[in-house]
Motif scaffolding. Structure first.
Motif, PDB file in Angstrom:
ATOM      1  N   ALA A 220       0.811  -1.258  -0.084  1.00  0.00           N
ATOM      2  CA  ALA A 220       0.144   0.044   0.173  1.00  0.00           C
ATOM      3  C   ALA A 220       0.804   1.491   0.102  1.00  0.00           C
ATOM      4  CB  ALA A 220      -0.892  -0.038   1.251  1.00  0.00           C
ATOM      5  N   PRO A 221       0.344   2.350  -0.555  1.00  0.00           N
ATOM      6  CA  PRO A 221       1.067   3.673  -0.534  1.00  0.00           C
ATOM      7  C   PRO A 221       1.575   3.927   0.860  1.00  0.00           C
ATOM      8  CG  PRO A 221      -1.033   3.706  -2.009  1.00  0.00           C
ATOM      9  CD  PRO A 221      -0.831   2.618  -1.206  1.00  0.00           C
ATOM     10  N   LYS A 222       2.732   4.360   0.924  1.00  0.00           N
ATOM     11  CA  LYS A 222       3.429   4.971   2.456  1.00  0.00           C
ATOM     12  C   LYS A 222       3.001   6.558   2.420  1.00  0.00           C
ATOM     13  CE  LYS A 222       5.285   1.068   3.066  1.00  0.00           C
ATOM     14  NZ  LYS A 222       4.641   0.159   1.860  1.00  0.00           N
ATOM     15  N   PRO A 223       2.735   6.747   3.789  1.00  0.00           N
ATOM     16  CA  PRO A 223       2.618   8.266   4.135  1.00  0.00           C
ATOM     17  C   PRO A 223       3.599   9.350   3.485  1.00  0.00           C
ATOM     18  CG  PRO A 223       2.360   6.756   6.016  1.00  0.00           C
ATOM     19  CD  PRO A 223       2.931   5.906   4.947  1.00  0.00           C
ATOM     20  N   GLY A 224       3.320  10.285   3.139  1.00  0.00           N
ATOM     21  CA  GLY A 224       4.151  11.219   2.549  1.00  0.00           C
ATOM     22  C   GLY A 224       4.758  12.004   3.897  1.00  0.00           C
ATOM     23  N   SER A 225       5.455  13.299   3.528  1.00  0.00           N
ATOM     24  CA  SER A 225       6.043  14.104   4.554  1.00  0.00           C
ATOM     25  C   SER A 225       5.010  14.716   5.430  1.00  0.00           C
ATOM     26  CB  SER A 225       6.812  15.317   3.736  1.00  0.00           C
ATOM     27  OG  SER A 225       5.866  15.981   2.833  1.00  0.00           O
ATOM     28  N   ASP A 226       3.781  14.662   5.088  1.00  0.00           N
ATOM     29  CA  ASP A 226       2.721  15.673   6.018  1.00  0.00           C
ATOM     30  C   ASP A 226       1.965  14.522   6.713  1.00  0.00           C
ATOM     31  OD1 ASP A 226       1.450  13.891   3.866  1.00  0.00           O
ATOM     32  OD2 ASP A 226      -0.075  15.362   3.363  1.00  0.00           O
ATOM     33  N   GLY A 227       2.773  13.097   6.684  1.00  0.00           N
ATOM     34  CA  GLY A 227       2.035  11.946   7.287  1.00  0.00           C
ATOM     35  C   GLY A 227       0.849  11.492   7.001  1.00  0.00           C
ATOM     36  N   LYS A 228       0.509  11.686   5.806  1.00  0.00           N
ATOM     37  CA  LYS A 228      -0.751  11.287   5.390  1.00  0.00           C
ATOM     38  C   LYS A 228      -0.646  10.343   3.892  1.00  0.00           C
ATOM     39  CE  LYS A 228      -3.704  15.276   6.615  1.00  0.00           C
ATOM     40  NZ  LYS A 228      -4.790  16.258   5.992  1.00  0.00           N
ATOM     41  N   ALA A 229      -1.083   9.227   4.242  1.00  0.00           N
ATOM     42  CA  ALA A 229      -1.033   8.366   2.844  1.00  0.00           C
ATOM     43  C   ALA A 229      -2.192   8.436   1.836  1.00  0.00           C
ATOM     44  CB  ALA A 229      -0.968   6.965   3.551  1.00  0.00           C
ATOM     45  N   PRO A 230      -1.627   8.558   0.653  1.00  0.00           N
ATOM     46  CA  PRO A 230      -2.718   8.626  -0.296  1.00  0.00           C
ATOM     47  C   PRO A 230      -3.943   7.374  -0.140  1.00  0.00           C
ATOM     48  CG  PRO A 230      -0.844   7.874  -1.392  1.00  0.00           C
ATOM     49  CD  PRO A 230      -0.350   8.071  -0.023  1.00  0.00           C
ATOM     50  N   PRO A 231      -5.154   7.627  -0.486  1.00  0.00           N
ATOM     51  CA  PRO A 231      -5.944   6.866  -0.651  1.00  0.00           C
ATOM     52  C   PRO A 231      -5.744   5.683  -1.584  1.00  0.00           C
ATOM     53  CG  PRO A 231      -6.910   8.509  -1.873  1.00  0.00           C
ATOM     54  CD  PRO A 231      -5.567   9.156  -1.229  1.00  0.00           C
ATOM     55  N   PRO A 232      -6.087   4.653  -1.226  1.00  0.00           N
ATOM     56  CA  PRO A 232      -5.669   3.343  -1.782  1.00  0.00           C
ATOM     57  C   PRO A 232      -6.586   3.402  -3.187  1.00  0.00           C
ATOM     58  CG  PRO A 232      -7.120   2.694  -0.021  1.00  0.00           C
ATOM     59  CD  PRO A 232      -6.545   4.169   0.158  1.00  0.00           C
ATOM     60  N   LYS A 233      -6.102   2.582  -4.141  1.00  0.00           N
ATOM     61  CA  LYS A 233      -6.918   2.446  -5.538  1.00  0.00           C
ATOM     62  C   LYS A 233      -7.887   1.359  -5.253  1.00  0.00           C
ATOM     63  CE  LYS A 233      -3.413   4.183  -8.675  1.00  0.00           C
ATOM     64  NZ  LYS A 233      -2.232   3.912  -9.672  1.00  0.00           N
ATOM     65  N   GLN A 234      -9.022   1.427  -5.212  1.00  0.00           N
ATOM     66  CA  GLN A 234      -9.931   0.519  -5.381  1.00  0.00           C
ATOM     67  C   GLN A 234     -10.892   0.363  -6.644  1.00  0.00           C
ATOM     68  OE1 GLN A 234     -12.166   1.339  -1.627  1.00  0.00           O
ATOM     69  NE2 GLN A 234     -10.643   1.098  -0.331  1.00  0.00           N
ATOM     70  N   GLU A 235     -11.267  -0.691  -6.729  1.00  0.00           N
ATOM     71  CA  GLU A 235     -12.049  -1.212  -7.951  1.00  0.00           C
ATOM     72  C   GLU A 235     -13.432  -1.464  -7.639  1.00  0.00           C
ATOM     73  OE1 GLU A 235      -9.780  -3.304 -10.948  1.00  0.00           O
ATOM     74  OE2 GLU A 235      -8.278  -1.636 -11.039  1.00  0.00           O
ATOM     75  N   PHE A 236     -14.439  -1.151  -7.996  1.00  0.00           N
ATOM     76  CA  PHE A 236     -15.645  -1.762  -7.634  1.00  0.00           C
ATOM     77  C   PHE A 236     -16.524  -2.253  -8.687  1.00  0.00           C
ATOM     78  CE2 PHE A 236     -14.348   1.254  -4.076  1.00  0.00           C
ATOM     79  CZ  PHE A 236     -14.707   0.493  -2.997  1.00  0.00           C
TER      80      PHE A 236
END
Length: 322
Positions: A220-236
């Motif tokens: 999964a995407p790792k948190p950036g410098s702001d401590g927030k991780a981008p939302p994961p890609k989801q396919e529904f």
């Protein structure tokens, strides 16, 4: 004699006995040892060494070799067919010894001789046997066992080959005599082989699911410098709504109805219904840890059929289940 090992708080007292048949009666010895609390979580070998040291001091002309000796206690477990249990180095007094219990010092099994004659005997895998046996003395009528595996249902236990005898405790189950006679076998029955294969396959699938989840987590995407991780890609992939199938109830014949009272719920003739036609329970049932009881009567049962056969405590007319 009694030996007080330390001045620490005494927590357990045990009786060490050396009375091997190969030793003369004059060399037999019984010693009461008071164990301090600090010994209870240490290896039982500490107790053994204390006894051997005291013994060799008393019998210097016939000392014991502690390295070739082990401790042995009485085994009351229902899962074994032996009366005695050899203690291991990893056992501790707190887990295996009883206060004021007897502990024997015996020769270590592998040191009680050499060669194949003292090799570990195979264990019989026939249903209801599980005894150790000797290949040299095994024969076609050596084992009395059951032909089919046990069944555990609603706190009751029975052998499926002898379903006419049902018990509630494991001890009673193991005491039911076998229904067939044959030689002891170290090979599990075919049903057990299939069951073990099914368990192994299920375990493999569970591990695969866990591995897949772990891979998704670590990729999964790792948190950036702001401590927030981008939302994961989801396919529904939306699925078509599935309407629940209507529950169809079998219609009753004309003039017939079904009673809705607790403990009755039978089909009856409307024309024959009267003020004392129904015997029922006034309160609902209670199910708790395998037991079943009617709260209005206090009658407790373990078997579901016996529970349903408890007569009602009230009498009245049938009430139709609309």
């Amino acid at each position: 004699p009694t030996v007080a090992l330390t001045a620490a708080v005494a927590a357990m007292k045990v009786f060490l006995i050396y009375d091997e048949a190969s030793a003369p009666q004059s060399a037999h010895h019984k010693l009461a040892i008071t164990l301090p609390a600090t010994w209870l979580e240490q290896s039982v070998d500490k107790v053994k060494d204390a006894f051997v040291g005291a013994y060799n001091k008393k019998f210097p002309d016939a000392p014991l070799d502690g390295a070739g000796m082990v401790l042995q206690i009485k085994d009351d477990s229902p899962f074994t067919h032996t009366d005695m249990r050899i203690l291991r180095e990893t056992d501790t007094p707190a887990r295996v010894l009883a206060d004021k219990g007897e502990v024997r010092l015996v020769r270590r099994p592998e040191a009680n001789g050499g060669g194949a004659a003292h090799a570990k005997k195979p264990n019989c895998k026939n249903y209801g046997c599980q005894q150790d046996f000797d290949d040299e003395t095994n024969h076609g009528a050596a084992c009395r066992h059951h032909a089919a595996p046990p069944m555990f249902h609603d706190t009751r236990k029975w052998w499926t080959c002898c379903a006419d005898r049902k018990v509630y405790s494991f001890d009673e189950l193991m005491e039911i005599p076998g229904c067939v006679v044959s030689a002891h076998s170290a090979t599990p029955p075919p049903q057990e082989v299939e069951r073990a294969a099914a368990v192994a396959e299920a375990t493999k699938r569970v591990h695969a699911v866990h591995l897949e989840g772990a891979q998704k987590f670590y990729s999964a995407p790792k948190p950036g410098s702001d401590g927030k991780a981008p939302p994961p890609k989801q396919e529904f992939t939306p699925s078509a709504p599935v309407a629940p199938a209507p529950r169809k109830r079998q219609p009753l014949p004309e003039g017939r109805a079904r009673c809705r009272r607790q403990g009755c719920q039978c089909e009856y003739s409307v024309a024959d219904n009267h003020a004392s036609a129904c015997r029922y329970h006034t309160q609902p049932p209670l199910f708790h840890e395998g037991s079943k009881q009617w709260t209005c009567c206090g009658v407790k049962k373990w078997d579901f059929d016996d529970f349903l056969n408890v007569p009602g405590c009230a009498v009245g007319a049938h009430e139709p289940d609309e």
